[in-house]
Design a protein around this motif. Structure first.
Motif, short mmCIF file in Angstrom:
data_model
loop_
_atom_site.label_atom_id
_atom_site.label_comp_id
_atom_site.label_asym_id
_atom_site.label_seq_id
_atom_site.Cartn_x
_atom_site.Cartn_y
_atom_site.Cartn_z
N THR A 100 24.46 -55.03 -34.87
CA THR A 100 23.92 -56.40 -34.89
C THR A 100 25.03 -57.44 -35.07
OG1 THR A 100 23.41 -56.13 -37.25
CG2 THR A 100 21.63 -55.73 -35.68
N GLY A 101 26.26 -57.06 -34.79
CA GLY A 101 27.36 -58.02 -34.79
C GLY A 101 28.15 -58.13 -36.07
N GLY A 102 27.87 -57.29 -37.05
CA GLY A 102 28.63 -57.29 -38.29
C GLY A 102 29.78 -56.31 -38.27
N GLU A 103 30.35 -56.04 -39.43
CA GLU A 103 31.48 -55.14 -39.54
C GLU A 103 31.26 -54.17 -40.70
OE1 GLU A 103 35.31 -57.05 -39.68
OE2 GLU A 103 34.55 -58.79 -38.59
N VAL A 104 32.02 -53.08 -40.65
CA VAL A 104 32.07 -52.13 -41.75
C VAL A 104 33.53 -51.81 -42.01
CG1 VAL A 104 31.40 -49.82 -42.55
CG2 VAL A 104 29.83 -51.15 -41.14
N ARG A 105 33.91 -51.73 -43.28
CA ARG A 105 35.29 -51.42 -43.61
C ARG A 105 35.33 -50.51 -44.84
NH1 ARG A 105 36.84 -57.42 -46.01
NH2 ARG A 105 35.67 -57.24 -47.99
N ARG A 106 36.50 -49.93 -45.05
CA ARG A 106 36.67 -49.09 -46.23
C ARG A 106 36.51 -49.94 -47.48
NH1 ARG A 106 35.63 -43.99 -47.00
NH2 ARG A 106 36.73 -43.16 -48.81
N ALA A 107 35.72 -49.45 -48.43
CA ALA A 107 35.49 -50.19 -49.67
C ALA A 107 36.67 -50.02 -50.62
CB ALA A 107 34.21 -49.69 -50.34
N ALA A 108 36.79 -50.95 -51.55
CA ALA A 108 37.86 -50.87 -52.54
C ALA A 108 37.69 -49.66 -53.45
CB ALA A 108 37.88 -52.15 -53.38
N ALA A 109 36.46 -49.22 -53.65
CA ALA A 109 36.19 -48.06 -54.51
C ALA A 109 35.04 -47.26 -53.92
CB ALA A 109 35.85 -48.50 -55.93
#
Length: 224
Positions: A100-109
């Motif tokens: 839906t046009g968002g992003e996913v990234r590695r979390a800080a924890a």
């Protein structure tokens, strides 16, 4: 086009250890038919769906090296775009964010355990099991409807709902994940923490899961 009254819910599963849990029992109790698809097999039935539920996974929604994930995205994208309601759970929510046009990234924890979730919506707030190492950055068109101290926990885009936490878990599922992640790692204290919190939180969370399903699926249009 609205689905027929007997159109099933498609449940997309990625690993045997990350199953639909209490969801299928709730669907059966409501007499809502459902069908399970193995995402790793990359074979999806071609039929109208009442809704789609995308379960969790050890994979990352941004890992485009995975053939099965590319196939899953290609299958789901036109359904998301056409308005077939999608309920995404953990990885499923991350995948929904990407579609839906968002992003996913590695979390800080990395989060492993029961988490306090804040929401103005009664069905979403409370203590939920979180088990993830990535985080969601929803699209600007999304409505963030729940947060925890560490991340976005729920968002809506049109008829779609993404939940970073796991409402579907059962005692057996939590025990399996706890053993897999902590049992052979000398992390007895972490395992004990999850087991203790599960004993105190799971009953209420299961009731809360039913309320989430009720709200989501009653919004799904079905012809009379």
């Amino acid at each position: 086009m609205d689905p027929a009254p007997d159109a099933p819910v498609l449940i997309v599963q990625h690993e045997s250890t990350v199953g639909p849990g209490n969801l299928t029992g709730w669907l059966d109790a409501q007499r809502i038919p459902w069908q399970l698809a193995d995402a790793r097999a990359s074979r999806y039935p071609e039929r109208p769906w009442r809704a789609i539920v995308v379960l969790g996974s050890e994979a990352s929604a941004y890992d485009d090296t995975l053939d099965w994930l590319r196939a899953e995205k290609a299958y789901l994208q036109p359904l998301v775009d056409s308005g077939t309601p999608v309920l995404g759970l953990c990885f499923g929510a991350q995948l929904l964010a990407v579609l839906t046009g968002g992003e996913v990234r590695r979390a800080a924890a990395t989060i492993r355990g029961w988490t306090d979730v804040r929401s103005e919506e009664e069905t979403l707030g409370g203590r939920w099991l979180s088990w993830h190492g990535d985080e969601i950055l929803p699209a600007s068109s999304a409505e963030v409807v729940a947060r925890s101290a560490t991340c976005v926990e729920a968002f809506r885009v049109g008829p779609h709902l993404g939940l970073q936490f796991h409402p579907e878990v059962t005692a057996d599922i939590v025990a399996g994940w706890t053993e897999e992640d902590f049992g052979a790692s000398g992390l007895e204290a972490e395992a004990s923490r999850v087991e203790r919190d599960t004993a105190s939180c799971l009953t209420d969370a299961t009731v809360g899961a039913a309320a989430i399903y009720e709200r989501f699926f009653t919004r799904v249009p079905v012809e009379s």
